[in-house]
Design a protein around this motif. Structure first.
Motif, short mmCIF file in Angstrom:
data_model
loop_
_atom_site.label_atom_id
_atom_site.label_comp_id
_atom_site.label_asym_id
_atom_site.label_seq_id
_atom_site.Cartn_x
_atom_site.Cartn_y
_atom_site.Cartn_z
N THR A 50 0.85 -1.20 0.00
CA THR A 50 0.00 0.00 0.00
C THR A 50 0.89 1.25 0.00
O THR A 50 2.07 1.17 0.35
N ARG A 52 1.36 4.05 1.88
CA ARG A 52 2.13 4.48 3.07
C ARG A 52 3.22 3.48 3.43
O ARG A 52 4.28 3.84 3.91
N ARG A 77 -11.10 1.10 2.23
CA ARG A 77 -11.63 1.53 3.54
C ARG A 77 -12.40 0.38 4.16
O ARG A 77 -13.18 -0.28 3.48
N ASP A 79 -14.63 -0.66 7.82
CA ASP A 79 -15.18 -0.16 9.09
C ASP A 79 -14.23 -0.48 10.23
O ASP A 79 -13.63 -1.55 10.26
N ASN A 80 -14.13 0.43 11.17
CA ASN A 80 -13.33 0.25 12.39
C ASN A 80 -11.82 0.32 12.20
O ASN A 80 -11.07 0.21 13.17
N PRO A 82 -8.80 2.63 11.61
CA PRO A 82 -8.55 4.08 11.59
C PRO A 82 -7.90 4.53 10.28
O PRO A 82 -7.14 3.78 9.67
N GLN A 83 -8.26 5.74 9.86
CA GLN A 83 -7.69 6.38 8.68
C GLN A 83 -6.16 6.25 8.69
O GLN A 83 -5.54 6.40 9.75
N ASP A 84 -5.57 5.99 7.53
CA ASP A 84 -4.11 5.94 7.39
C ASP A 84 -3.45 4.76 8.10
O ASP A 84 -2.23 4.73 8.23
N SER A 85 -4.22 3.80 8.58
CA SER A 85 -3.60 2.61 9.18
C SER A 85 -3.36 1.60 8.08
O SER A 85 -4.32 1.05 7.53
N GLU A 86 -2.09 1.36 7.76
CA GLU A 86 -1.80 0.44 6.66
C GLU A 86 -0.86 -0.69 7.07
O GLU A 86 -0.56 -1.56 6.27
N ASP A 90 0.50 0.39 12.97
CA ASP A 90 -0.41 1.55 13.03
C ASP A 90 -1.66 1.29 13.86
O ASP A 90 -2.44 2.20 14.09
N ALA A 102 -9.09 -5.51 5.44
CA ALA A 102 -8.68 -4.58 4.39
C ALA A 102 -7.72 -5.26 3.41
O ALA A 102 -7.81 -5.07 2.19
#
Length: 477
Positions: A50, A52, A77, A79-80, A82-86, A90, A102
């Motif tokens: 990904t 990041r 994306r 659910d649950n 967090p944004q930017d968690s790759e 994170d 994901a």
């Protein structure tokens, strides 16, 4: 050129190999190390992750950059999550399941990539159980590249999912029925109970770690293991017997000290080196638990007081947080640093681990038993003191103990608690006492194999010969 690589002219044509590691730096980095070795031998690599994660990877050496393409596919994306968690670093450990969701949702993007570029092979990780069937539909052979030991794979993977009788922690604390040779490799009760339902796929709607291993092993065309024959011959044979396909050792992929980013920060290395230079040869224990294992406050206190009690000089790399998502900061005991001043150093920043392990003053390594860290230590003949935290570490520790390269810190079987006295005694045994000589000698023996560049290079050549001989000719269908 070829003579520099320790091998004569390779027998294989140049291959295009795709790589798709799990979203953890402990996986992406060994995949990237392997990519560099394959590119050094002239093959083209596409490394897929990904955005990041790719931005956070160490730089590829300029000489290999033309052969290694880093391909970014956006993480869907979920659910649950967090944004930017790759990556696993994170998210808190309890939320790794959302990261798995994901990762599984990358299916369509990966299918699109494979369809448009038709690599000769794809190397995938344990979590990507859906990749082998996808690759097969597109006539791309798949290889499970395991950064885990062969023992971990053998323990994790029953002959078929139906034959996995393990339902309670006690089952994971015993050698599996399908292992047909004597071994102590199994979890201890407290490790098994931590692994619990999510890993075993007992929770509805979750695939479970063991099912991921099993699906990937069952579906792939080839198993490649980051290990070597002398170390795990029986486990490699077991994998071939269970899964009816080759299980090839590819060597340990030991990183070279000069490749790290340590030159960016010469001042910090200089002060570490000055301190190490002032210690007696073989007297220091280096303490580090990898990038993601973190002791609880109670464990941290016992480790600290144990190091103090041991009287042994130590260099401790302490992570007070497990990545940005970690809100529970742990603290050293009151007055600890003052009391050990001069004899012990605690560093909370980045350190050049390979340079420290390579230093003559370091006699042993107190480690979480992660295979990558252990490979780094053994290439410099450092004996191991073992303190596990989670995942495959418990299985590794038993394997290392069985092979006499590591000494397990004694712990309470049910809850895993340990005392400062146990820490102090274990460190003293491995670093200085007569009864620990067996571990120090065995580490020297391991160095001879791991440090044999030609032999390690040969493992990679054999692997490439196999890939070259079993690739699909896409023009044929």
């Amino acid at each position: 050129m070829d003579s520099m690589l320790g091998s004569s002219k390779p027998k294989h044509d140049k291959l295009h190999i795709a790589m798709f590691p799990w979203l953890a730096f402990g996986h992406m980095i060994p995949f990237l190390e392997f990519a560099k070795l394959l590119a050094q031998k002239g093959h083209r690599i596409t490394f897929i992750s990904t955005p990041r994660n790719i931005d956070r990877l160490p730089n590829v050496p300029p000489s290999l950059a033309p052969l290694i393409s880093l391909v970014k596919i956006p993480l869907p994306r979920v659910d649950n999550l967090p944004q930017d968690s790759e990556a696993t670093s994170d998210v808190p450990l309890k939320d790794v399941a959302f990261l798995e969701d994901a990762y599984d949702a990358l299916h369509d993007s990966l299918a699109h990539f494979l369809q448009s570029s038709l690599p000769d092979w794809i190397l995938c990780d344990f979590a990507a159980y859906w990749v082998p069937p996808l690759a097969r539909r597109l006539n791309v052979p798949s290889c499970f590249f395991s950064i885990f030991t062969a023992a971990t794979l053998g323990f994790m993977s029953p002959p078929s999912a139906e034959e996995d009788y393990r339902r309670v922690p006690e089952d994971l604390a015993a050698t599996p029925k399908w292992v047909n040779f004597p071994t102590t490799v199994a979890y201890r009760y407290f490790e098994a109970s931590k692994i619990g339902p999510p890993c075993l796929g007992w929770e509805p709607h979750k695939v479970g770690v063991i099912n991921r291993f099993h699906g990937t092993l069952r579906g792939c065309d080839l198993i490649a293991v980051r290990t070597f024959k002398e170390f795990e011959a029986e486990w490699l044979k077991l994998l071939e017997r269970i899964h009816l396909k080759p299980a090839l050792p590819v060597g340990v992929l030991a990183p070279k000290p000069q490749e790290g980013p340590e030159d960016d920060d010469d001042a910090s290395w200089r002060s570490i080196k000055d301190w190490l230079d002032n210690q007696t040869k073989g007297s220091v224990v280096y303490v580090a638990f990898g990038s993601e294992a973190k002791p609880s406050q109670e464990e941290l206190t016992e480790i600290a007081l144990g190091l103090e009690l041991s009287g042994v000089p130590f260099f401790w790399v302490l992570r007070k947080r497990r990545g940005s998502a970690d809100t529970e900061v742990v603290e050293l005991p009151e007055g600890f640093e003052e009391r050990v001043k001069g004899r012990g150093v605690v560093s909370t920043g980045w350190v050049p681990q390979l340079k420290i392990l390579a230093h003559d003053s370091v006699g042993g390594f107190l480690t979480h038993s992660g295979w990558s860290s252990v490979v780094e230590a053994l290439q410099f003949e450092k004996a191991l003191v073992l303190l596990t935290f989670y995942a495959d570490q418990g299985l590794n520790a038993k394997l290392f103990q069985e092979q006499k390269i590591g000494y397990l810190i004694p712990r309470e079987e049910r809850d895993g608690s340990f005392t400062r006295t146990a820490v102090a005694e274990s460190v003293r045994v491995v670093i200085k006492e007569e009864e620990g000589k067996i571990y120090r000698d065995k580490a020297k023996e391991m160095r001879a194999v791991i440090g044999d560049v030609n032999q390690q290079s040969e493992y990679v050549d054999n692997f490439l010969d196999y890939l070259g001989g079993h690739k699909m000719h896409h023009g044929d269908h």
